[in-house]
Design an enzyme around this catalytic site. Structure first.
Site, mmCIF file in Angstrom:
data_model
loop_
_atom_site.group_PDB
_atom_site.id
_atom_site.type_symbol
_atom_site.label_atom_id
_atom_site.label_comp_id
_atom_site.label_asym_id
_atom_site.label_seq_id
_atom_site.Cartn_x
_atom_site.Cartn_y
_atom_site.Cartn_z
ATOM 1 N N GLU A 184 1.565 -13.248 -19.731
ATOM 2 C CA GLU A 184 0.878 -14.468 -19.284
ATOM 3 C C GLU A 184 0.971 -15.522 -20.388
ATOM 4 O OE1 GLU A 184 -3.704 -15.990 -18.821
ATOM 5 O OE2 GLU A 184 -3.254 -13.940 -18.185
ATOM 6 N N LYS A 235 -9.659 -11.445 -11.378
ATOM 7 C CA LYS A 235 -9.887 -11.333 -12.823
ATOM 8 C C LYS A 235 -11.395 -11.370 -13.096
ATOM 9 C CE LYS A 235 -9.180 -14.297 -16.911
ATOM 10 N NZ LYS A 235 -8.409 -15.474 -17.392
#
Length: 214
Positions: A46, A134
């Site tokens: 990421e 998340k």
């Protein structure tokens, strides 16, 4: 690395378990860091949008490094999500819940991992199509919170992020996390500054072994 659709990408994230979160403003350092992580067994990366020139970095690294899944993190709005996808992001991660960002990601058939914390936010994200949710920040609640959430929400795939390290990563996975986001505990800023790619690879191997030995 290419995939048929966003569900395949989500399955890959769940299979590999670890998303390494990288923050650096130099393309070459990012490329070398990604290569070191890949050699250590980490294949999901990421790149955060808080990094200066992040879109350009993402596009450049995506074109130069193979066998790695690249995503864009800290995406706050639909305009940034679209720009990230057009720059090569294969998944989107947000720190908070924005339903318009989910809509844009799915318009381009890209999976999204929106940030949420409360049961209401987590369920809302899932009901609006998030492939994974998340749980952020996870540092203050720990693995026990993930275990409690999986009671009423066994179907929701959770990705605790914030405070995940070598000491607790197994506990998070055992508690029911589908995958985890790991930043500074894995991609240590000092290692990137010193260009200590060997040590970064060794650290990546430790994280990889921790999740594969469960």
């Amino acid at each position: 690395m290419s995939f048929k659709d966003r569900l395949q990408v989500a399955q890959f994230l769940e299979e590999k378990k670890i998303i390494a979160i990288i923050r650096t403003d130099q393309a070459q350092s990012l490329i070398e860091a990604v290569k070191a992580l890949r050699e250590g067994g980490i294949h999901c990366i990421e790149v955060t949008m808080t990094t200066p020139g992040a879109l350009k970095l993402l596009e450049e690294v995506r074109n130069k490094v193979e066998n790695v899944l690249f995503g864009a993190g800290t995406v706050l709005d639909p305009e940034t999500a679209r720009a990230c996808i057009l720059s090569g992001a294969q998944f989107i991660v947000t720190p908070s819940l924005n339903l318009r960002v989910i809509e844009v990601a799915h318009r381009y058939d890209v999976p999204i991992i929106p940030g949420a914390f409360t049961p209401t936010e987590i369920l809302t994200a899932w009901e609006n199509g998030a492939e994974v949710v998340k749980v952020f920040p996870a540092s203050g609640v720990g693995p026990g919170y993930i275990r409690e959430l999986k009671g009423p929400f066994p179907q929701i795939k959770l990705c605790p992020t914030g405070g995940v390290n070598l000491e607790n990563i197994q506990a998070f996975i055992k508690a029911g996390a589908s995958c985890v986001g790991v930043g500074g505990a894995l991609v240590k800023k000092q290692l990137i500054v010193e260009k200590n790619w060997e040590e970064l690879k060794n650290l990546a191997q430790s994280f990889y072994q921790a999740v594969t030995s469960i």
